[in-house]
Scaffold this active site. Structure first.
Site, PDB file in Angstrom:
ATOM      1  N   TYR A  95       0.680 -38.364  -1.785  1.00 57.63           N
ATOM      2  CA  TYR A  95      -0.305 -39.786  -1.807  1.00 57.63           C
ATOM      3  C   TYR A  95      -1.742 -39.269  -2.203  1.00 57.63           C
ATOM      4  O   TYR A  95      -2.305 -39.756  -2.997  1.00 57.63           O
ATOM      5  CB  TYR A  95      -0.406 -40.583  -0.765  1.00 57.63           C
ATOM      6  CG  TYR A  95      -1.106 -41.876  -1.055  1.00 57.63           C
ATOM      7  CD1 TYR A  95      -0.869 -42.585  -2.077  1.00 57.63           C
ATOM      8  CD2 TYR A  95      -1.933 -42.401   0.093  1.00 57.63           C
ATOM      9  CE1 TYR A  95      -1.637 -43.895  -2.303  1.00 57.63           C
ATOM     10  CE2 TYR A  95      -2.373 -43.666   0.007  1.00 57.63           C
ATOM     11  CZ  TYR A  95      -2.466 -44.261  -1.152  1.00 57.63           C
ATOM     12  OH  TYR A  95      -3.147 -45.581  -1.335  1.00 57.63           O
ATOM     13  N   ARG A  96      -2.317 -38.463  -1.422  1.00 57.41           N
ATOM     14  CA  ARG A  96      -3.526 -37.758  -1.612  1.00 57.41           C
ATOM     15  C   ARG A  96      -4.852 -38.263  -1.389  1.00 57.41           C
ATOM     16  O   ARG A  96      -5.801 -37.883  -1.261  1.00 57.41           O
ATOM     17  CB  ARG A  96      -3.695 -36.905  -2.913  1.00 57.41           C
ATOM     18  CG  ARG A  96      -4.487 -35.665  -3.034  1.00 57.41           C
ATOM     19  CD  ARG A  96      -4.522 -35.000  -4.233  1.00 57.41           C
ATOM     20  NE  ARG A  96      -4.379 -35.356  -5.400  1.00 57.41           N
ATOM     21  CZ  ARG A  96      -5.114 -34.914  -6.548  1.00 57.41           C
ATOM     22  NH1 ARG A  96      -5.660 -33.787  -6.399  1.00 57.41           N
ATOM     23  NH2 ARG A  96      -4.954 -35.515  -7.710  1.00 57.41           N
ATOM     24  N   ASP A  97      -4.709 -39.743  -1.154  1.00 56.75           N
ATOM     25  CA  ASP A  97      -5.802 -40.282  -0.806  1.00 56.75           C
ATOM     26  C   ASP A  97      -5.614 -41.522   0.129  1.00 56.75           C
ATOM     27  O   ASP A  97      -6.194 -42.704  -0.080  1.00 56.75           O
ATOM     28  CB  ASP A  97      -6.451 -41.205  -2.193  1.00 56.75           C
ATOM     29  CG  ASP A  97      -7.933 -41.370  -2.181  1.00 56.75           C
ATOM     30  OD1 ASP A  97      -8.603 -41.117  -1.454  1.00 56.75           O
ATOM     31  OD2 ASP A  97      -8.480 -42.265  -3.058  1.00 56.75           O
ATOM     32  N   PHE A  98      -5.012 -41.070   1.195  1.00 56.25           N
ATOM     33  CA  PHE A  98      -4.857 -42.113   2.205  1.00 56.25           C
ATOM     34  C   PHE A  98      -6.056 -42.203   3.036  1.00 56.25           C
ATOM     35  O   PHE A  98      -6.409 -41.578   3.653  1.00 56.25           O
ATOM     36  CB  PHE A  98      -3.538 -41.559   3.407  1.00 56.25           C
ATOM     37  CG  PHE A  98      -3.130 -42.464   4.133  1.00 56.25           C
ATOM     38  CD1 PHE A  98      -2.234 -43.391   3.849  1.00 56.25           C
ATOM     39  CD2 PHE A  98      -3.957 -42.650   5.299  1.00 56.25           C
ATOM     40  CE1 PHE A  98      -1.765 -44.277   4.852  1.00 56.25           C
ATOM     41  CE2 PHE A  98      -3.321 -43.624   6.385  1.00 56.25           C
ATOM     42  CZ  PHE A  98      -2.296 -44.484   6.084  1.00 56.25           C
ATOM     43  N   ASN A 102      -7.659 -48.263   1.166  1.00 56.37           N
ATOM     44  CA  ASN A 102      -6.421 -48.007   0.185  1.00 56.37           C
ATOM     45  C   ASN A 102      -5.162 -48.889   1.097  1.00 56.37           C
ATOM     46  O   ASN A 102      -4.343 -48.885   0.316  1.00 56.37           O
ATOM     47  CB  ASN A 102      -6.044 -46.714  -0.154  1.00 56.37           C
ATOM     48  CG  ASN A 102      -6.973 -46.261  -1.291  1.00 56.37           C
ATOM     49  OD1 ASN A 102      -7.736 -46.917  -2.076  1.00 56.37           O
ATOM     50  ND2 ASN A 102      -6.949 -44.970  -1.739  1.00 56.37           N
TER      51      ASN A 102
END
Length: 255
Positions: A95-98, A102
């Site tokens: 996911y990289r942008d938890f 978000n």
């Protein structure tokens, strides 16, 4: 009738179309469609009535309603299920942008992951990681990822630990209005999570009387393991889901 959410299309949104157009899970936001009118290009998402977790957990003011322990744990479990689904795919999706902004909430506080602009396929074959330019939001990204650009599913686990710490304390991961040594939530609170007595002192005081000490301590220990400096020592997201289910059972029994 509730209106869907629209976002302008750029390069990162193309990644969202790629992932959300082919993936379905109850804890991922639904991509409804695409709008193209003149020079306006928009992605249309399902309407999430309560907005982001960030908007709820960090509300200010004496009369701002506090999110309950049960609701916080439900959101944590929903979000964990969404990430565990991504990590269980072949190939895995990182996911990289938890982060709390978000995580979107519907009218019943069901949580869904949104904004897949930074999502990336995980390593395949004998590869142990994906090498990429470090991106994401300061305060949530795993330290080894920031230092080396080496991305793995355990990077998401670290970010989950940060959000779980926010849910536990009711404090932002980065806040320059706090004293200097307390600006970075993880650096400040993480050492306290190792002591059972100190754990009770760092939990959001607005949650007093809403949870058992056993559930509070177990949640703190889960956050601590997710935030381990060694990626291999962090649990998998499937293990995180299992632990949160146990915490939910403890909370229900206590109630």
């Amino acid at each position: 009738m509730s209106q869907p959410l629209c976002r302008k299309v750029d390069s990162s949104r193309k990644a969202e179309v790629h992932y959300l157009g082919s993936l379905y899970h109850p804890n991922l936001v639904k991509l409804v469609g695409f709008c193209n009118e003149d020079r306006n290009r928009l992605l249309v998402y399902e309407f999430m009535a309560r907005g982001s977790l960030e908007n709820h957990i960090f509300r200010k003011g004496k009369h701002a309603p506090a999110m309950s322990w049960v609701t916080r744990m439900k959101i944590a479990l929903d979000a964990a299920k969404g990430v565990a689904f991504l990590h269980g795919l072949e190939p895995q999706v990182i996911y990289r942008d938890f982060k709390s902004s978000n995580i979107l909430l519907d009218s019943n506080y069901n949580a869904k992951l949104s904004d897949f602009g930074l999502a990336k396929y995980g390593p395949v074959g004998d590869d142990t990681h994906v090498s990429t330019r470090a991106m994401g939001t300061h305060g949530y990204a795993a330290p080894e990822y920031l230092a080396t650009g080496h991305l793995t599913v355990r990077s998401d686990v670290y970010s989950f630990g940060v959000v779980l710490l926010e849910l536990l304390t009711g404090l932002k991961t980065m806040d320059h209005n706090r004293p200097p040594r307390e600006v970075k939530l993880v650096d400040w609170i993480k050492p306290m999570l190792k002591d059972r007595r100190q754990v009770m002192q760092v939990i959001d005081p607005k949650l007093a009387g809403q949870f058992s000490k056993k559930a509070g301590y177990k949640t703190a220990q889960l956050a601590l393991t997710c935030l381990d400096d060694l990626p291999k020592s962090r649990p998998t997201m499937a293990q995180v889901v299992e632990c949160l289910l146990q915490i939910s059972n403890i909370s229900e029994q206590a109630a």
